[in-house]
Design an enzyme around this catalytic site. Sequence first.
Site, PDB file in Angstrom:
ATOM      1  N   GLY A 698     -44.957   8.764  21.595  1.00 34.03           N
ATOM      2  CA  GLY A 698     -43.934   9.561  22.257  1.00 34.03           C
ATOM      3  C   GLY A 698     -44.113  11.045  21.986  1.00 34.03           C
ATOM      4  O   GLY A 698     -43.402  11.877  22.514  1.00 34.03           O
ATOM      5  N   ASP A 805     -33.681   5.772  29.300  1.00 29.59           N
ATOM      6  CA  ASP A 805     -33.288   6.039  27.913  1.00 29.59           C
ATOM      7  C   ASP A 805     -32.845   7.491  27.787  1.00 29.59           C
ATOM      8  O   ASP A 805     -33.338   8.239  26.941  1.00 29.59           O
ATOM      9  CB  ASP A 805     -34.459   5.734  26.968  1.00 29.59           C
ATOM     10  CG  ASP A 805     -34.061   5.828  25.504  1.00 29.59           C
ATOM     11  OD1 ASP A 805     -32.880   5.609  25.199  1.00 29.59           O
ATOM     12  OD2 ASP A 805     -34.934   6.141  24.661  1.00 29.59           O
TER      13      ASP A 805
END
Length: 945
Positions: A698, A805
Amino acid sequence: MEFLLWPHFDLLFFSMLMAVALAADPYSDALLSLKSEILDDSNSLYDWKVASERNFSGKILACSWSGVECNKDSTIVTGLNLCMKNLAGKLPGKQLGVLTQLIDLNISLNSFSGELPVEIFTLTDLRTLDISGNNFSGQFPGGITGLRNLVHFDALSNSFSGSLPVEVTELESLKVLNLAGSYFDGPIPSSYGSFKGLEYLHLAGNSLTGKIPPELGNLKTVTHMEIGYNFYQGNIPWQLSNMSELKYLDIAGSTLTGSIPREFSNLTKLESLFLFRNRLTGSIPSEFGRLVSLTDLDLSDNSISGPIPESFAGLKNLKLLSLMFNEMNGTVPESIAELPSIETLFIWNNFFTGSLPKNLGMNSKLSWLDVSNNSFIGSIPPGICAGGKLLKLMLFSNNFTGNLSPLSNCSSLVRLRAEDNSFSGEIPLKFSQFPDITYIDLSKNRLTGGIPSDIHRALKLQYFSVSNNPELGGIIPEKTWSLPFLQNFSASYCNISGNLPRFGVCKSIVVVELRMNNVSGSIPKSISGCRSLEMINLASNHLSDHIPEELASLPSLAFVDLSHNDFSGSIPAEFGKSSSLVLLNVSCNDISGTIPSNKVLRSMGRSAYTGNPKLCGKPLKSCSKAISGEKLRLILLPSAGAIMLIAAIVLLLIRVRKGSKGQWKMNSFIGLPQFTANDILGSFSCTNSMEELPPFSGAFCKAVLPTGITVLVKKLEWEPKRVTVAAEFITQLGNARHMNLIRLLGFCCNKQMTYLLYDYLPNGNLAEKLRMQRDWGMKCRTIIGIAKGLCFLHHDCNPAIPHGDLKSSDVIFDDNSEPRLADFGFKHLMQLINGTVPATSSRLGTGDAIREELYKDIYNFGEIILEILTNGRLIKGGPSIHSKPKDVVLREMYHENEADSTNSLRDEIKLVVDVALLCTKSRAADRPSMEDALKLLSGLKPKGK
């Protein structure tokens, strides 16, 4: 002296008389006391007062007050109707208990809160009790059995919690029971199947769990039952088929599994059946053909398979048939076209094949047909518009062929989508005969003959796209831009020639896309009237002359692509003054002079300006004087040697990578020059140790590409069998362009890994700025920007792309402090890569899956609003904000935002709080869509654009 005392004595005497009168009139006294204890900000009860005239007739004073009903003699209060009086506060029970002979009590659509007063249950003559549309909370109180004559009880839309009240089953006269829209939990009591005379049962929109009790099948008198939008387990009990009087059944949105009971075919009086948004499987029972009274059947958003039953030919009263978002297949029976009452047919997002029934539209008043996202072939049925009522026709993403001539007489059409097919021939629409058309998308077909010249006659047209019809030809009709409501005009890759027509009055135009055509001439200066224009793409045409300052001065302009034309002259300095500009591309023209020294223009990177030999200035070469040939030779010879050495090293690294991980491929989207994979990989090698980035971390890494563009790079690893489907979805993400989304510029991949290339925005994210951001205007701008980005993903992308998200760290700020959403769609991408969804399609699921993700986005948006309002204090504050009275929440928000005395600011804060409350509703179906949320926020006045 005695004379002066007389008035005071008269006043005192009158007051004593009034006190005596009220003592003999306990009803009026109780109602005045009730008024004094509740909030009435609108003064709705203004006439609830003691009259100045002396009245000793024995009649009740309150009988003349609004909302109060009495018997003929005005001696008994029989009804109290306070519906929609804008009343609030805790409802006092003691005073209501005085109205002992009350028959009807209606306090609906107010803002009463707290517990429901039990004194109401002492009103034994009560036949109607309506407390709907309030905020009563807590466990439902005991004692309702005291209302032995109650016929109608409506408690819709409150905040009750705990178990459903069992005592109501003892009310023998009850015909209507509405407990929907609260927070009741636990299972439906099996005793709810014991009502003897009940006709209407509504329990939808709570948090009920467990299995639906089969005892409900004993409700032989119920005609209307809604128990959906809960969280049940298990199947639909077949015993419900014993409800012989049932006309309306709704168990939608309830996580039910299993198949549809074939015994439902016994419900011969059933008119409406809604089972959508569950997890039902299996096929539709063929026995449903016996439901001859059926008018509405909605089984959408499930996992139902198999064909449409041939037996549906018997459903002569059917008006609505919705089977969308399932896994159905086969062909559509010809008998569907023979149904005389059918008005709405939704079968999109399935796996249907074959042709549409040839007589579809001939025998009914069809008003809405959506067959998109299937595998249909053949032509449009010739009589599709024969009924004269067709408003919306959705045919996109199929394999239809033939021409569009059946649409020539569809004058009632409002919305037409036929993109992504293989239609050919001319566009047969005579726009003067389409007075209400607002939306037309005919892109990605094989149409010819040009855009109809009378398009300016479609006075309500808002959206028009014919892009990707490479043989369309023709010109842009002269009066196109004069359409009063036109917002989007897209005709890219259509072989259009001629000049751009004069813009004139174009106040509504937002998007103009005309890339990859043969348009020539100049951009008319009349474009200055297009004050709402946000995007103009004229790339790859033959446009010439100067870029007009009028274009550069437009206040809302965000995306401008004029690349690959013949423009000359300089870049207008006004572009650099724009507060809204996100992308400017003037590469591959004949532009000269110096690039204006504004930060916004230099942030575009070299690729925005390359291919203009006479252009100089940062980020291109400097505009310094030329040097002599001898000096140039001394500089270039060693430089060339160094470049060759570096190139050799880079090629060696690339070959090593290719040998171990397969052939690299580069995929570029709008805004990124056509680099090769070697260009990209070489940049990584020279600037960053990309191989050391952990997969799925990420984390972003910054890299500088050959033209000087700085990008953020994310590295992902995947299995070879996942490459195709994941790459398809990445392409969908790359094509999602909006000023409030971070741009995915491209990706470079082989069979083992991919590098995602994003815009580099160095101004930080919302999570970092929350505690510093105190300015209300910036807060509004941030909230609206996030809402616009989500609204685009949810409503303008096909299929919709859930963020997945959303959190405050995903909101990145550009150079103009405009918020942009990062990592949208990344959750689904990881599911594709990890194998938690099938590798056969990049499609974002069906039914519950995508809808749940969209609802989660909306909830997360509500929580981000709360973070912004509280300067980062309230993180994941959805549950806590609903646990407090609204007036307490507002006081806190006013204080946080220093709005203790500013009414206009308070109004805006209240609006934002209301949106946050709606978005964080515990029941997903109660949340607004992002489109609706954005509309609600339209009253804000954000700082800047």
